[in-house]
Design an enzyme around this catalytic site. Structure first.
Site, PDB file in Angstrom:
ATOM      1  N   VAL A  19       1.187   1.255  -6.900  1.00  0.00           N
ATOM      2  CA  VAL A  19       0.908   0.275  -7.955  1.00  0.00           C
ATOM      3  C   VAL A  19       1.127   0.845  -9.355  1.00  0.00           C
ATOM      4  CG1 VAL A  19      -0.684  -1.118  -6.577  1.00  0.00           C
ATOM      5  CG2 VAL A  19      -1.572   0.806  -7.940  1.00  0.00           C
ATOM      6  N   SER A  54     -16.022  -3.641 -10.052  1.00  0.00           N
ATOM      7  CA  SER A  54     -17.099  -2.961  -9.317  1.00  0.00           C
ATOM      8  C   SER A  54     -18.375  -3.127 -10.127  1.00  0.00           C
ATOM      9  CB  SER A  54     -16.792  -1.471  -9.153  1.00  0.00           C
ATOM     10  OG  SER A  54     -17.940  -0.747  -8.731  1.00  0.00           O
ATOM     11  N   TYR A  57     -14.487   6.393 -12.902  1.00  0.00           N
ATOM     12  CA  TYR A  57     -14.470   5.184 -12.071  1.00  0.00           C
ATOM     13  C   TYR A  57     -15.059   3.993 -12.822  1.00  0.00           C
ATOM     14  CZ  TYR A  57     -15.089   2.216  -7.963  1.00  0.00           C
ATOM     15  OH  TYR A  57     -15.048   1.174  -7.059  1.00  0.00           O
ATOM     16  N   ASP A 113       0.855  -1.184   0.000  1.00  0.00           N
ATOM     17  CA  ASP A 113       0.000   0.000   0.000  1.00  0.00           C
ATOM     18  C   ASP A 113       0.890   1.234   0.000  1.00  0.00           C
ATOM     19  OD1 ASP A 113      -3.231   0.328   0.908  1.00  0.00           O
ATOM     20  OD2 ASP A 113      -1.987   2.132   1.070  1.00  0.00           O
ATOM     21  N   PHE A 130     -20.142  -1.444  -0.266  1.00  0.00           N
ATOM     22  CA  PHE A 130     -19.482  -2.062   0.878  1.00  0.00           C
ATOM     23  C   PHE A 130     -19.062  -1.009   1.903  1.00  0.00           C
ATOM     24  CE2 PHE A 130     -19.643  -5.908  -1.336  1.00  0.00           C
ATOM     25  CZ  PHE A 130     -19.172  -6.941  -0.520  1.00  0.00           C
TER      26      PHE A 130
END
Length: 253
Positions: A58, A146, A159, A36, A192
């Site tokens: 990343v 997603s 997104y 992370d 979530f």
């Protein structure tokens, strides 16, 4: 694949779905490397789980490759890679102040889609050299899409595009990596209870909870982690995008 004793890497592991996945894997006996950008939050969680904390981005090709190699040095051959790193940035394509800044769109694509691909390609290259397990399996890669990939709402252009790309990567990657004994699957979570929801008011949060037909609540990150474990253990789950959403279908806005 039984994860007990196997080495796993989780990106975006400092919070939310990534942290829950790291906990579940460690609880199942895996040797976990937690990746992370948030080194401050990562270190105590890794210490709690007996894992390896590796601060990295990343989107950084060389930095992520180094993190993967350090994970392998610490835990042995990489068998499972779970990609949870991601960001959310809501904006209309054309808002009150004009068109969405191109850099804002590019940043979401860079982290969510290109970052996922970066981790996937690095993991697959390393898994291909592993000794085969049952039926020739050498590794498993689980990416996070997603439901916005399929029902993106107004203001979610960046997104939804990024997560749609993650979903679309799944089958061609699984087909290509089959010859190496590496499986690829994706999970498309619904609403979530993650830090992305933490900034919402109680009223907005309650409104979102009731949108899910059943159960009428936000998903628990532990439920996402449980599906990761099932994918790892079920050899026939390959090339698929699994919705984990309580039957919700997002409306336009």
């Amino acid at each position: 694949m039984r994860v007990d004793g196997q080495a796993a890497v989780v990106t975006g592991a400092a919070s939310g779905l990534g942290a829950a996945t790291a906990r579940a894997l460690a609880g199942a006996g895996a040797k976990v490397a937690l990746l992370d950008r948030n080194a401050e939050a990562l270190a105590p969680l890794a210490a709690e789980l007996g894992g390896v904390a590796l601060a990295c981005d990343v989107t950084d090709a060389d930095g992520l490759a180094e993190a993967f190699d350090r994970a392998i040095q610490a835990n042995g051959p990489l068998r499972l890679c779970v990609n949870c790193a991601g960001i959310v940035a809501g904006a209309r394509i054309v808002g009150r102040d004009g068109p969405m800044p191109l850099d804002d769109f590019a940043r979401v694509i860079q982290v969510n889609l290109i970052g996922t691909f970066n981790a996937m390609r690095l993991a697959a290259a390393r898994m291909a050299g592993n000794e085969p397990l049952n039926e020739g399996e050498r590794g498993v890669i689980v990416n996070t899409a997603s439901i916005a990939a399929f029902e993106g709402q107004i203001g979610q252009a960046a997104y939804a595009a990024s997560k749609g790309g993650v979903a679309a990567l799944t089958l061609p990657a699984a087909r290509e990596l089959a010859r190496s004994g590496v499986r690829v699957a994706a999970i498309a979570p619904g609403l979530f209870g993650t830090p992305m929801m933490a900034g919402l008011s109680d009223d907005v949060r309650k409104s979102l909870e009731t949108k899910t037909p059943f159960p009428p609540r936000l998903g628990d990150p532990a439920e996402f982690a449980a599906l990761v474990l099932h994918i790892a253990g079920n050899l026939m789950l390959n090339g698929c995008v699994l919705r984990l959403d309580g039957a919700i279908r997002l409306e336009p806005k």
